[in-house]
Scaffold this motif. Structure first.
Motif, PDB file in Angstrom:
ATOM      1  N   UNK A  49       0.805  -1.230   0.000  1.00 32.78           N
ATOM      2  CA  UNK A  49       0.000   0.000   0.000  1.00 32.78           C
ATOM      3  C   UNK A  49       0.838   1.281   0.000  1.00 32.78           C
ATOM      4  N   UNK A  50       1.931   1.307   0.762  1.00 31.04           N
ATOM      5  CA  UNK A  50       2.760   2.508   0.803  1.00 31.04           C
ATOM      6  C   UNK A  50       3.354   2.814  -0.558  1.00 31.04           C
ATOM      7  N   UNK A 103       9.384   2.152  -6.955  1.00 29.37           N
ATOM      8  CA  UNK A 103      10.192   3.140  -6.247  1.00 29.37           C
ATOM      9  C   UNK A 103       9.653   3.345  -4.830  1.00 29.37           C
ATOM     10  N   UNK A 104      10.535   3.288  -3.819  1.00 28.86           N
ATOM     11  CA  UNK A 104      10.099   3.535  -2.454  1.00 28.86           C
ATOM     12  C   UNK A 104      10.421   4.968  -2.021  1.00 28.86           C
ATOM     13  N   UNK A 151       3.386   5.725  -5.797  1.00 30.52           N
ATOM     14  CA  UNK A 151       3.240   5.719  -7.249  1.00 30.52           C
ATOM     15  C   UNK A 151       2.145   6.686  -7.677  1.00 30.52           C
ATOM     16  N   UNK A 152       1.027   6.650  -6.965  1.00 33.32           N
ATOM     17  CA  UNK A 152      -0.097   7.519  -7.318  1.00 33.32           C
ATOM     18  C   UNK A 152       0.292   8.990  -7.176  1.00 33.32           C
ATOM     19  N   UNK A 153       1.029   9.313  -6.131  1.00 34.18           N
ATOM     20  CA  UNK A 153       1.494  10.693  -5.948  1.00 34.18           C
ATOM     21  C   UNK A 153       2.365  11.125  -7.117  1.00 34.18           C
ATOM     22  N   UNK A 154       3.261  10.247  -7.517  1.00 30.83           N
ATOM     23  CA  UNK A 154       4.183  10.606  -8.590  1.00 30.83           C
ATOM     24  C   UNK A 154       3.506  10.652  -9.953  1.00 30.83           C
ATOM     25  N   UNK A 213       4.123  13.831 -11.932  1.00 31.28           N
ATOM     26  CA  UNK A 213       4.910  13.628 -13.152  1.00 31.28           C
ATOM     27  C   UNK A 213       4.169  12.679 -14.092  1.00 31.28           C
ATOM     28  N   UNK A 214       3.131  13.134 -14.741  1.00 30.53           N
ATOM     29  CA  UNK A 214       2.286  12.234 -15.546  1.00 30.53           C
ATOM     30  C   UNK A 214       3.001  11.623 -16.749  1.00 30.53           C
TER      31      UNK A 214
END
Length: 221
Positions: free
Chosen positions: A16-17, A111-112, A22-25, A29-30
């Motif tokens: 989930x984290x 990516x973490x 990923x969703x934030x990025x 950065x689409x």
């Protein structure tokens, strides 16, 4: 050992984290990859190189392991030097670079935050690494870049962490497979002198004879 190994889907929800990051990025950065990064290189290669996780502005942006950041500059230059790749590394997936004797993946495919996956995230992604190893019929050696990658490889092979201790330059014999260790080729490690280009090349020079003893007799001049 047939077919393509299992890989996480673009919207993998195992962690989930990482899914949230990923969703934030994707929002910020689409035009970036912003998804699990697939392996790069032929499945019939004798060498698998395992990194930690995609870099935010490297593989997470470009969609190819170790592409777009300093770690890739050193890694791909070394692969080219030792005849494990062909072409020119241009820091983008369309540069035409081709791996001939190695395949590259990461212990964690997404990516973490802060470049630090949690133990639970490493464990959740480990079946994909195990599938990668099992799908390589001519695999002779695995090169772990850093202690976390080293531990992930042992886990994927069903080994206890105590069965082979991480040490830069070490070669561990594991039931016909060699596990090689190197400090990660990150900018931090090279800037601090923890890892030099000569040290990194020396790992490959020792490892190559184990990939194809008839062909490789030492480092190139």
């Amino acid at each position: 050992m047939s077919g393509r190994p299992a890989a996480p889907p673009r919207d993998c929800a195992l962690c989930p984290r990482l899914a949230g990051f990923r969703a934030e990025n994707r929002a910020r950065f689409p035009d970036w990859h912003n998804a699990p990064v697939a392996s790069f290189g032929p499945l019939d290669a004798p060498l698998l190189i395992v990194g930690l996780a995609p870099g935010l502005r490297g593989a997470n942006r470009t969609g190819r392991p170790f592409t777009g950041d300093w770690a890739g500059e050193l890694l791909y230059a070394t692969l080219l030097r030792f005849g494990l790749a062909e072409g020119v590394y241009g820091a983008r997936p369309e540069d035409g670079l081709r791996l001939t004797g190695a395949r590259i993946c990461n212990a964690v495919r997404c990516v973490p935050p802060g470049n630090r996956p949690t133990p639970a995230e490493i464990a959740a992604c480990n079946p994909f690494l195990a599938a990668e190893i099992a799908a390589m019929p001519r695999l002779r050696a695995v090169l772990a870049l850093g202690a976390i990658a080293h531990g992930a490889v042992l886990r994927a092979l069903g080994r206890r962490p105590s069965s082979a201790r991480f040490a830069h330059g070490a070669l561990h014999a594991l039931d016909g497979l060699t596990l090689a260790d190197s400090y990660h080729c990150s900018r931090y490690n090279t800037n601090t002198g923890r890892l030099t280009e000569a040290m990194f090349r020396a790992v490959f020079a020792r490892l190559l004879p184990r990939l194809d003893p008839a062909r490789h007799t030492g480092a190139p001049g």
